[in-house]
Scaffold this motif. Structure first.
Motif, PDB file in Angstrom:
ATOM      1  N   ASP A 134      25.906  76.189  19.405  1.00 32.56           N
ATOM      2  CA  ASP A 134      25.929  75.000  20.264  1.00 32.56           C
ATOM      3  C   ASP A 134      24.978  75.246  21.438  1.00 32.56           C
ATOM      4  O   ASP A 134      24.429  76.345  21.581  1.00 32.56           O
ATOM      5  N   TYR A 135      24.785  74.225  22.262  1.00 35.43           N
ATOM      6  CA  TYR A 135      23.770  74.293  23.319  1.00 35.43           C
ATOM      7  C   TYR A 135      24.333  73.726  24.609  1.00 35.43           C
ATOM      8  O   TYR A 135      25.141  72.797  24.610  1.00 35.43           O
ATOM      9  N   SER A 136      23.887  74.289  25.725  1.00 36.53           N
ATOM     10  CA  SER A 136      24.403  73.880  27.035  1.00 36.53           C
ATOM     11  C   SER A 136      23.786  72.556  27.472  1.00 36.53           C
ATOM     12  O   SER A 136      22.737  72.138  26.966  1.00 36.53           O
ATOM     13  N   ASP A 137      24.435  71.912  28.435  1.00 41.53           N
ATOM     14  CA  ASP A 137      23.893  70.666  28.995  1.00 41.53           C
ATOM     15  C   ASP A 137      22.499  70.912  29.576  1.00 41.53           C
ATOM     16  O   ASP A 137      21.604  70.050  29.485  1.00 41.53           O
ATOM     17  N   ARG A 138      22.288  72.063  30.175  1.00 39.82           N
ATOM     18  CA  ARG A 138      20.991  72.382  30.771  1.00 39.82           C
ATOM     19  C   ARG A 138      19.897  72.445  29.689  1.00 39.82           C
ATOM     20  O   ARG A 138      18.793  71.936  29.886  1.00 39.82           O
ATOM     21  N   GLU A 139      20.228  73.064  28.559  1.00 40.66           N
ATOM     22  CA  GLU A 139      19.255  73.138  27.451  1.00 40.66           C
ATOM     23  C   GLU A 139      18.942  71.746  26.915  1.00 40.66           C
ATOM     24  O   GLU A 139      17.800  71.435  26.557  1.00 40.66           O
ATOM     25  N   ILE A 140      19.975  70.890  26.841  1.00 39.26           N
ATOM     26  CA  ILE A 140      19.781  69.515  26.365  1.00 39.26           C
ATOM     27  C   ILE A 140      18.894  68.740  27.343  1.00 39.26           C
ATOM     28  O   ILE A 140      17.946  68.051  26.938  1.00 39.26           O
ATOM     29  N   GLU A 141      19.175  68.867  28.624  1.00 37.12           N
ATOM     30  CA  GLU A 141      18.363  68.168  29.640  1.00 37.12           C
ATOM     31  C   GLU A 141      16.903  68.608  29.572  1.00 37.12           C
ATOM     32  O   GLU A 141      15.988  67.782  29.703  1.00 37.12           O
ATOM     33  N   ALA A 142      16.676  69.889  29.349  1.00 35.35           N
ATOM     34  CA  ALA A 142      15.298  70.398  29.258  1.00 35.35           C
ATOM     35  C   ALA A 142      14.562  69.790  28.076  1.00 35.35           C
ATOM     36  O   ALA A 142      13.374  69.434  28.173  1.00 35.35           O
ATOM     37  N   ALA A 143      15.257  69.634  26.923  1.00 36.07           N
ATOM     38  CA  ALA A 143      14.630  69.048  25.731  1.00 36.07           C
ATOM     39  C   ALA A 143      14.291  67.573  25.963  1.00 36.07           C
ATOM     40  O   ALA A 143      13.241  67.091  25.521  1.00 36.07           O
ATOM     41  N   LEU A 144      15.148  66.858  26.683  1.00 43.21           N
ATOM     42  CA  LEU A 144      14.891  65.447  26.991  1.00 43.21           C
ATOM     43  C   LEU A 144      13.732  65.313  27.980  1.00 43.21           C
ATOM     44  O   LEU A 144      12.851  64.454  27.821  1.00 43.21           O
ATOM     45  N   ALA A 145      13.729  66.194  28.985  1.00 39.74           N
ATOM     46  CA  ALA A 145      12.666  66.154  29.997  1.00 39.74           C
ATOM     47  C   ALA A 145      11.311  66.470  29.380  1.00 39.74           C
ATOM     48  O   ALA A 145      10.285  65.877  29.763  1.00 39.74           O
ATOM     49  N   ALA A 146      11.284  67.366  28.412  1.00 39.10           N
ATOM     50  CA  ALA A 146      10.015  67.758  27.769  1.00 39.10           C
ATOM     51  C   ALA A 146       9.349  66.579  27.077  1.00 39.10           C
ATOM     52  O   ALA A 146       8.124  66.532  26.947  1.00 39.10           O
ATOM     53  N   GLU A 147      10.154  65.607  26.627  1.00 43.07           N
ATOM     54  CA  GLU A 147       9.599  64.403  25.983  1.00 43.07           C
ATOM     55  C   GLU A 147       9.550  63.218  26.939  1.00 43.07           C
ATOM     56  O   GLU A 147       9.251  62.094  26.513  1.00 43.07           O
ATOM     57  N   GLY A 148       9.863  63.467  28.195  1.00 50.28           N
ATOM     58  CA  GLY A 148       9.816  62.401  29.197  1.00 50.28           C
ATOM     59  C   GLY A 148      10.840  61.307  28.970  1.00 50.28           C
ATOM     60  O   GLY A 148      10.618  60.155  29.346  1.00 50.28           O
ATOM     61  N   LEU A 149      11.974  61.652  28.383  1.00 47.83           N
ATOM     62  CA  LEU A 149      12.995  60.648  28.076  1.00 47.83           C
ATOM     63  C   LEU A 149      13.981  60.514  29.237  1.00 47.83           C
ATOM     64  O   LEU A 149      14.480  61.513  29.750  1.00 47.83           O
ATOM     65  N   SER A 150      14.253  59.288  29.624  1.00 51.30           N
ATOM     66  CA  SER A 150      15.268  59.058  30.654  1.00 51.30           C
ATOM     67  C   SER A 150      16.627  58.931  29.973  1.00 51.30           C
ATOM     68  O   SER A 150      16.715  58.547  28.798  1.00 51.30           O
ATOM     69  N   PHE A 151      17.680  59.264  30.694  1.00 45.44           N
ATOM     70  CA  PHE A 151      19.015  59.251  30.089  1.00 45.44           C
ATOM     71  C   PHE A 151      20.045  58.965  31.155  1.00 45.44           C
ATOM     72  O   PHE A 151      19.786  59.081  32.353  1.00 45.44           O
ATOM     73  N   GLU A 152      21.229  58.564  30.697  1.00 45.05           N
ATOM     74  CA  GLU A 152      22.355  58.372  31.614  1.00 45.05           C
ATOM     75  C   GLU A 152      23.529  59.222  31.146  1.00 45.05           C
ATOM     76  O   GLU A 152      23.510  59.750  30.020  1.00 45.05           O
ATOM     77  N   LYS A 153      24.516  59.346  32.010  1.00 43.81           N
ATOM     78  CA  LYS A 153      25.698  60.131  31.686  1.00 43.81           C
ATOM     79  C   LYS A 153      26.920  59.235  31.875  1.00 43.81           C
ATOM     80  O   LYS A 153      27.529  59.208  32.947  1.00 43.81           O
ATOM     81  N   PRO A 154      27.278  58.461  30.842  1.00 49.44           N
ATOM     82  CA  PRO A 154      28.352  57.466  31.002  1.00 49.44           C
ATOM     83  C   PRO A 154      29.700  58.123  31.287  1.00 49.44           C
ATOM     84  O   PRO A 154      29.981  59.222  30.805  1.00 49.44           O
TER      85      PRO A 154
END
Length: 608
Positions: free
Chosen positions: A403-423
């Motif tokens: 499994d992967y940490s929230d920090r690792e997930i955020e880094a993968a999203l940031a690398a593609e310039g994707l914006s996200f929310e945390k509902p």
């Protein structure tokens, strides 16, 4: 006792870490190399396993491998192939020329389109030379006997070379990782029996294994009691139902050992009665055993595929598989009086076959090991050799990868310039999106082990729209003849499926089909096959709360306790493993939303 299990290296090489009968980690090399059914030494998976479990190679008491030495394997199958020569000489097949002529008169005219086929009665069109050769090598006795024996000889030569090669690769790979002690080798079908029984939680069970080849066998029946396994019978190779099904998969234009599921789907459109008697006439069935005539003659199935509609060829092979396998299982159920059957081996990836086995009179409980192919054998070997004795509770999930940490997930999203929310309520938001017609991919928690996506690396959609099977598969670059599988709330199982009592646990791993209720057929047509069946994943909250909650929120909105669950990957790619894989597949597949960890990502507006 801490044991490292490595599955056969010829395909889908997999690493398992097991301690005192508990699986701590299990994952296939393909998930990390990104090559489907990756062969070779599983270095990436082993490195991930060591890191995830905090282990060093020196911590292991044993390293297990579920094949004998190349020398011993060769000795076993060489004797079998010698014995086959006499069987082929003595066997009396029917008058094939007459049988084929009669069968051709039974092929109906068909006009109802089948998605993925150019015509419902499409055959494998071959040129004159190919067709002539198939006719001779597949259907004329002297030539077909010769082709079968040549096929067996060629298989034996390739198998010897393969065993020698992978033995060297295994030794070298382990030495590079720091293991210089001997490897504990294990008879192949015992490793299959071990994973199905020891993971099942049953005290008493009949273990049935069916595959292509393993340690001289193509299947086995064993009585398992109080943690111990006793072999009752072995099906000698080359009388292999796995080989039989690989042949028809190849002959219908698909990849053997990868696309057998397409044949299962295709079979439901055809008429098994057209060719079944011809096929059954080539299998000598005796109580508790069977032998396949010309088992290594691939030209026989190619001959049939060049003359008959693909759907009828698929239907006949599926029907014959079901008949021969259920006759075999029925004998051992009656002989032992055991009402609980546990299954493993590549053939038991056939979800329709598993339904037929569960329907046998006297079978009241069934379990299918979630990683039933050879990728699961390393785990079986490690379970067997680390087992402390007695019976342990069944595995309740197949989430055995990383499994992967929230920090690792955020880094993968940031690398593609994707914006996200945390509902605040991710499950409710995802359910509302799906109810509104959006496709949502889900990436969360530990990765599934085995061939099925079970919620943590999954694509979800509502099951109200049958057309989704065309347009979503097209978006993902896939061609399938079986509809998407549903995930269903455990509590709603009897509302949706007939005859599920005794198979509920097997259904938590999407390993068996059931006839659907009228409610399921009307409310979830996208998940019901043309034959009225579905292969569900039942989900309980204690197994996967986030996934379960999406389904309960969706039921509140729709009144329907099921959704479509398909694997999160692009065509011919393994299921995604890391956040980076998930983001890439999300973008490539133009999926509407990605629920990744606690975050929700909307597909960016494509550039025009």
């Amino acid at each position: 006792m801490k044991v490292l299990g490595i599955s056969p290296l010829d395909k889908d090489a997999t690493v398992s870490v097991v301690e005192d009968g508990q699986i701590l980690f299990a994952a296939g090399e393909e998930r990390f190399s990104r090559v489907k059914q990756q062969d070779g030494f599983p270095r990436l998976a082993l490195e991930k396993a060591l890191a995830y479990t905090g282990s060093k190679m020196s911590d292991f008491d044993l390293v297990c491998y579920p094949f004998l030495t190349s020398e011993n394997e060769t000795t076993l199958f060489t004797k079998n192939l010698e014995d086959e020569k006499q069987f082929i000489r003595d066997f009396q097949p029917g008058d094939l020329s007459r049988q084929i002529k009669e069968a051709l008169t039974r092929v109906p005219d068909r006009n109802q389109p089948i998605h993925g086929l150019e015509h419902p009665n499409a055959i494998m069109e071959k040129g004159f030379l190919h067709s002539s050769y198939y006719s001779m090598a597949g259907a004329q006795r002297l030539a077909s006997n010769s082709a079968a024996l040549k096929g067996s000889r060629h298989w034996g030569e390739e198998a010897t070379a393969s065993f020698q090669k992978w033995e060297q690769v295994l030794t070298a790979g382990l030495q590079e990782m720091g293991w210089d002690k001997p490897v504990k080798r294990m008879e192949h079908h015992l490793s299959h029996a071990a994973n199905s029984y020891l993971a099942s939680g049953y005290e008493l069970a009949l273990c049935i294994t069916l595959d292509g080849y393993g340690s001289g066998l193509a299947g086995s029946a064993s009585e398992a009691r109080d943690g111990k396994i006793h072999r009752l019978h072995g099906i000698t190779y080359p009388s292999s139902l796995g080989t039989l099904y690989e042949h028809v998969t190849s002959s219908l234009g698909f990849k053997p050992s990868r696309h057998e599921g397409k044949i299962v789907g295709l079979a439901s459109y055809g008429d098994p009665s057209i060719l079944s008697d011809i096929l059954l006439g080539r299998i000598e069935q005796t109580p508790g055993d069977f032998r396949v005539y010309e088992a290594n003659n691939v030209y026989f199935s190619r001959y049939l595929a060049s003359k008959f509609p693909k759907i009828d060829v698929a239907a006949a092979y599926q029907h014959v598989l079901e008949v021969v396998a259920t006759n075999y299982v029925r004998h051992w159920v009656e002989k032992t009086g055991i009402d609980t059957v546990v299954l493993s081996g590549g053939v038991t990836a056939n979800v329709k076959l598993n339904q037929r086995i569960f329907e046998i009179e006297g079978v009241n409980h069934i379990f299918v090991y979630p990683n039933m192919g050879d990728g699961g054998c390393g785990t079986g070997a490690a379970l067997y050799h680390s087992w402390p004795g007695g019976v342990k509770p069944s595995i309740n999930n197949a989430y055995m990868g990383p499994d992967y940490s929230d920090r690792e997930i955020e880094a993968a999203l940031a690398a593609e310039g994707l914006s996200f929310e945390k509902p605040a309520n991710l499950a409710a938001e995802v359910a509302a999106l799906i109810h509104g017609g959006q496709v949502v991919a889900r990436f969360d928690g530990r990765m599934e082990y085995g061939p099925r996506a079970l919620g943590n690396r999954t694509i979800m959609y509502h099951a109200r729209e049958p057309e989704v099977n065309q347009w979503l598969n097209k978006r993902l670059g896939r061609t399938e003849f079986m509809p998407f599988a549903p995930v269903t709330l455990y509590e709603a199982r009897e509302k949706c499926y007939h005859n599920i009592k005794g198979a509920e646990h097997a259904a938590e791993f999407m390993t068996i089909t059931f006839d659907c209720t009228e409610f399921m057929r009307s409310s979830c047509p996208a998940a019901v096959h043309v034959d009225g069946t579905a292969r569900p994943q039942l989900i309980r909250r204690e197994v996967n709360p986030g996934y379960y909650d999406i389904l309960t929120e969706y039921e509140k909105l729709s009144g329907i306790p099921s959704l479509i669950n398909t694997s999160f990957n692009m065509h011919e790619e393994p299921i995604v493993a890391s956040p980076e894989d998930a983001v890439r597949a999300f973008l490539q597949g133009s999926l509407d939303y990605l629920a990744i960890g606690p975050f929700l990502v909307k597909q960016p507006v494509p550039a025009h």
